[in-house]
Scaffold this motif. Structure first.
Motif, short mmCIF file in Angstrom:
data_model
loop_
_atom_site.label_atom_id
_atom_site.label_comp_id
_atom_site.label_asym_id
_atom_site.label_seq_id
_atom_site.Cartn_x
_atom_site.Cartn_y
_atom_site.Cartn_z
N ALA A 4 -48.83 -34.18 26.47
CA ALA A 4 -47.97 -34.48 25.33
C ALA A 4 -47.12 -35.72 25.61
O ALA A 4 -46.91 -36.56 24.74
CB ALA A 4 -47.09 -33.28 24.99
N GLU A 5 -46.62 -35.85 26.85
CA GLU A 5 -45.83 -37.02 27.22
C GLU A 5 -46.67 -38.29 27.17
O GLU A 5 -46.22 -39.33 26.72
CB GLU A 5 -45.24 -36.83 28.62
N GLN A 6 -47.92 -38.22 27.66
CA GLN A 6 -48.81 -39.38 27.63
C GLN A 6 -49.09 -39.80 26.20
O GLN A 6 -49.08 -40.98 25.88
CB GLN A 6 -50.12 -39.07 28.36
N GLN A 7 -49.31 -38.84 25.31
CA GLN A 7 -49.57 -39.16 23.91
C GLN A 7 -48.35 -39.81 23.26
O GLN A 7 -48.46 -40.75 22.50
CB GLN A 7 -50.00 -37.92 23.14
N GLY A 8 -47.16 -39.33 23.61
CA GLY A 8 -45.93 -39.90 23.07
C GLY A 8 -45.73 -41.33 23.55
O GLY A 8 -45.32 -42.19 22.79
N THR A 9 -46.06 -41.61 24.82
CA THR A 9 -45.94 -42.96 25.36
C THR A 9 -46.92 -43.90 24.68
O THR A 9 -46.57 -45.01 24.30
CB THR A 9 -46.18 -42.95 26.88
N ARG A 10 -48.14 -43.44 24.48
CA ARG A 10 -49.14 -44.28 23.81
C ARG A 10 -48.74 -44.58 22.37
O ARG A 10 -48.94 -45.67 21.87
CB ARG A 10 -50.52 -43.62 23.85
N ALA A 12 -45.74 -44.85 21.27
CA ALA A 12 -44.60 -45.77 21.26
C ALA A 12 -45.01 -47.20 21.56
O ALA A 12 -44.33 -48.14 21.19
CB ALA A 12 -43.55 -45.31 22.27
N VAL A 13 -46.14 -47.40 22.25
CA VAL A 13 -46.62 -48.73 22.58
C VAL A 13 -47.46 -49.23 21.41
O VAL A 13 -48.39 -48.56 20.99
CB VAL A 13 -47.46 -48.72 23.88
N ARG A 14 -47.12 -50.37 20.92
CA ARG A 14 -47.84 -50.91 19.77
C ARG A 14 -48.24 -52.35 20.06
O ARG A 14 -47.42 -53.13 20.52
CB ARG A 14 -46.95 -50.85 18.54
N ALA A 15 -49.48 -52.68 19.79
CA ALA A 15 -49.97 -54.04 20.02
C ALA A 15 -49.29 -55.01 19.06
O ALA A 15 -49.09 -54.71 17.89
CB ALA A 15 -51.48 -54.09 19.83
#
Length: 137
Positions: A4-10, A12-15
């Motif tokens: 869940a943390e990895q999905q949240g980090t991804r 939040a990162v936007r190209a």
């Protein structure tokens, strides 16, 4: 939990999109390159059938498909549909430069627009409408 943390980090990162390049499909690349050269673009040909046109910060790609002719759309000319919109820092000087060229068709003279831009249009030899603009002061 880690998933869940990895999905949240991804999420939040936007190209960040950095640049867009116009690509024109053409039937015969050499005359198109020559035409744009008279507008002050440099051209570099990459056989078979690809070229890059550059003037200052503007870049246009040409892709050749032998025998290609743009589909006829009579409404495009009536609507004055744009193919590329180029912003410059001195649209008046560019208008004077292009108006003096014998092979260049100014299809819409220099004119102020309600959306706050001063613009003019040029039609290239393939029927594409190039709009050159500058914000009104």
């Amino acid at each position: 939990m880690a998933n869940a943390e990895q999905q949240g980090t991804r999420a939040a990162v936007r190209a960040h999109l950095r640049k867009s390049t116009t690509v024109f499909l053409v039937g015969n690349i050499e005359p198109t390159m020559k035409w744009y050269e008279q507008l002050g673009f440099t051209s570099r040909y990459y056989p078979p059938g690809f070229a890059i046109l550059r003037r200052d910060d503007i870049e246009i790609f040409l892709q050749q498909q032998p025998g290609y002719v743009a589909p006829e759309d009579s409404g495009r000319r009536e609507r004055e549909a744009w193919d590329i919109y180029i912003v410059t820092d001195n649209v008046r000087a560019l208008y004077e430069e292009y108006s003096a060229l014998p092979g260049v068709e100014i299809s819409r003279p220099l004119c102020p627009q309600d959306h706050g831009m001063l613009e003019f249009d040029v039609m290239d030899l393939n029927g594409r409408r190039l709009v050159f603009a500058q914000p009104l002061q």
